[in-house]
Design an enzyme around this catalytic site. Structure first.
Site, PDB file in Angstrom:
ATOM      1  CD  GLN A  90      -3.185  -0.361  -0.167  1.00  0.00           C
ATOM      2  OE1 GLN A  90      -2.932   0.918  -0.326  1.00  0.00           O
ATOM      3  NE2 GLN A  90      -3.964  -1.047  -0.722  1.00  0.00           N
ATOM      4  CB  SER A  91       4.017   2.039  -1.732  1.00  0.00           C
ATOM      5  OG  SER A  91       5.070   3.184  -1.761  1.00  0.00           O
TER       6      SER A  91
END
Length: 349
Positions: free
Chosen positions: A82-83
């Site tokens: 979930q960058s």
């Protein structure tokens, strides 16, 4: 404030200076608990104008200008699944006509469908990035080398952007933000403290470099949200800040020691990307008093840190503290189970 720094090439991805706003209702809510509260402002870095906003856009203004200057046609970067950084890189690259390869590592122990398919992951796909997912224990250097080799064989010119955009080039973005802060508060007496999440160290390093160059009386506080080794994080931040100063203002640059970096511990919880009760409480309080959305990985934990610092009397009532809202709103949807209020729970008035 013309300087050598102003001559460095950048792409305009952030748009006009982001707003600097009072957090009066949030402050009042804290004061009802009996604490002495400083003046609280928030710098809305979530409102940068590319790829859904966020602090990485500031770094990408300089990194992607450097990529284009080096003739790159594809950028390669990495982050957790979930960058926020990979999402912003993908969108910014699309805006500038560059391809983007995002290497996502499963470093957060979260196997929920929401975490693996929604939020930033969905946006990576919408922006057209070539996303490749690897186990959390994969050798990052080997993965990068393999992908770079693949690009060379394909006749592509690749430009590597480090995790978080945290290089001396990327950190220039937060030297610029620090100068924005000084200009925005010049007529109101300036500021005393800045509080920001420290993950890959680049945002705090850029702000610390800016403070050292232009307003050394301002204290830049990092809240550690990534590293289990605080001393190593301080060393990394200090080295980045020193290198950034040399790039921004070579005639005025100085070195910083790890002892000069203010980094507060105790807010990481079980690890990077893992929710804490304090983060959830801080995130909800800010949302319900200011209508401001923080994120569960960075700014939510940083706000929990700021609240704790206020509670122990770190700041005087006549001081001004700026909190950096660094974005990451898409990540909220990946953490729905941790953030949702229990069924039937009444919201505070």
């Amino acid at each position: 404030m013309d300087s050598q720094f102003d001559k460095i090439s950048r792409e305009d991805l952030a748009g006009p200076p982001t707003p600097l706003l009072e957090m009066a209702r949030f402050k009042a809510a804290l004061e009802t608990t009996g604490v002495t509260c400083p003046r609280l402002l928030v710098k809305r870095e979530d409102l940068t104008q590319t790829a859904g906003g966020g602090n990485k856009i500031r770094k990408l203004e300089y990194l992607l200008a450097d990529a284009k200057a080096n003739g790159a046609d594809v950028v390669i970067t990495a982050g957790a699944v979930q960058s926020n950084h990979v999402r912003q890189t993908a969108g910014a690259a699309s805006r500038l006509g560059l391809d983007c390869i995002g290497l996502l590592f499963s470093t957060v122990p979260n196997e929920s469908d929401a975490y693996r398919t929604s939020g930033n992951v969905l946006l990576d796909d919408i922006f057209g990035a070539d996303i490749r997912v690897f186990p959390g224990d994969a050798n990052g250097r080997e993965v990068f080398d393999e992908v770079i080799g693949e690009m060379v064989k394909a006749g592509r010119k690749a430009y590597v952007i480090p995790v978080g955009g945290s290089s001396d080039v990327g950190c220039l973005g937060y030297v610029r933000v620090f100068r924005e802060l000084m200009e925005q508060t010049a007529r109101t007496g300036g500021i005393d403290h800045v509080v920001v999440a420290n993950g890959s160290s680049g945002t705090q390093a850029g702000l610390a470099a800016g403070a050292s160059l232009y307003a050394p009386q301002v204290m830049v506080h990092g809240i550690n949200v990534l590293s289990p080794d605080g001393e190593k994080a301080r060393e990394t931040t200090a080295a980045l800040a020193g290198a950034t100063m040399k790039r921004a203002e070579p005639d005025r640059a100085m070195s910083l020691s790890a002892d000069e970096i203010i980094l507060h511990e105790g807010f990481l919880g079980e690890g990077y990307g893992m929710p804490t009760p304090e983060m959830v409480a801080a995130l909800q309080l800010v949302a319900r008093t200011e209508g401001l959305l923080l994120d569960p990985v960075y700014s939510g934990k940083a706000m929990a840190g700021l609240i704790a610092l206020i509670q122990v009397g770190t700041f005087a009532a006549d001081e001004t503290v700026v909190f950096m809202a660094t974005g990451g709103t898409p990540g909220l949807f990946a953490y729905a189970d941790a953030l949702r209020s229990p069924a039937g729970q009444a919201l505070p008035a």
